[in-house]
Scaffold this motif. Sequence first.
Motif, PDB file in Angstrom:
ATOM      1  N   THR A  85       0.795  -1.107   0.149  1.00 32.59           N
ATOM      2  CA  THR A  85       0.038  -0.099   0.012  1.00 32.59           C
ATOM      3  C   THR A  85       0.721   1.254   0.066  1.00 32.59           C
ATOM      4  N   ALA A  86       0.058   2.358  -0.205  1.00 28.89           N
ATOM      5  CA  ALA A  86       1.003   3.593  -0.124  1.00 28.89           C
ATOM      6  C   ALA A  86       1.921   3.830   1.158  1.00 28.89           C
ATOM      7  N   GLY A  87       3.260   4.149   0.807  1.00 29.51           N
ATOM      8  CA  GLY A  87       3.874   4.215   2.079  1.00 29.51           C
ATOM      9  C   GLY A  87       4.456   2.855   2.752  1.00 29.51           C
ATOM     10  N   SER A  88       4.103   1.828   2.287  1.00 23.18           N
ATOM     11  CA  SER A  88       4.464   0.406   2.970  1.00 23.18           C
ATOM     12  C   SER A  88       5.978   0.415   2.639  1.00 23.18           C
ATOM     13  N   PRO A  89       6.573  -0.564   3.580  1.00 25.80           N
ATOM     14  CA  PRO A  89       8.235  -0.849   3.350  1.00 25.80           C
ATOM     15  C   PRO A  89       8.126  -1.726   2.123  1.00 25.80           C
ATOM     16  N   LEU A  90       7.241  -2.317   1.540  1.00 29.67           N
ATOM     17  CA  LEU A  90       7.235  -3.282   0.599  1.00 29.67           C
ATOM     18  C   LEU A  90       7.616  -2.444  -0.773  1.00 29.67           C
TER      19      LEU A  90
END
Length: 305
Positions: free
Chosen positions: A30-35
């Motif tokens: 998702t937005a801002g996810s570390p992924l």
Amino acid sequence: MSQPASSLSAEERLKARKPVPKPVPAYLPTAGSPLAVDKSLYEAIQQAPRVLIEEFTVPIRSGRAWEAPAGSIVSISTPEGPQVGDLNIWNRHNPRERFWASRTRQLHSTHVSTHDRLWSNLPYMRPLVTIISDSLAWYGQDENGGRVHDLLGTRCDPYINTVLSGSQYDFHCHSNLSRAVAKWGLREDDVHDVLNLFQVTGLDEKGRYFMSPCPAEKGDSIEFLAEQDVLMALSTCPGGDLSLWGFGSDSEKEMIKVCRPLHVKVFQLQDKELLQKGGWKPAETAGYKGLHGVFSPEGEPSQRK
């Protein structure tokens, strides 16, 4: 009244099976996810002027380890043509933290490419490196379902070789990696599941693992940004480009015909402040502060009667 499943034949059970909706990946960023990385920042990093700080060639059927400080760029290339390489990574200061192939496979894909990250094991659970360029990204999925840069399989090793062929051979990837890290005080049991660079693999219709010849050409490469201080080790697989793959002494003699070296370069950015300007900082360990429920050894209190 319908029959119990146990009384149906396998054919009847197949016919009775309801269609399953197309599955959704379990770990979607998702937005801002570390992924998910900031692609504009990582593309700027990849394209920025850099200074070479180390360079070497890994000869055929051998291994080499090296250090890469946080924020450095590591390039691994095929200088003479197709060749598979088996890659291990550790935290430079704590070898108990190392690359976790299976979790990386879950978080990203069975095969990785640009902007995917290679994650470390528990309890650290953070990126070790991020892929910032991949000249084989064009390969995609071939007609057999094969993809490149494999996380499905692991390194070849002398133990399974002996089991399958009875042959004694000392220069499998597991052995090459073991020798490579010895000078850093690491042992054979520090060697772990690998990223098979430049290797095409997949699963057939029965779920069986297959390997296809390496599609790399002279000068193909993959590049990583070190997200923390890391120790990396690379083996030039004794199977070479895998076009003559097999186990046993006869195979070992044949496979050397398709073995080639790999080349490694380590760079620092010329503008050492570029990373900080873009908001980058070394990866931090997972923030879990619990004790795994040791205060309630029988399980979650709310679920007990």
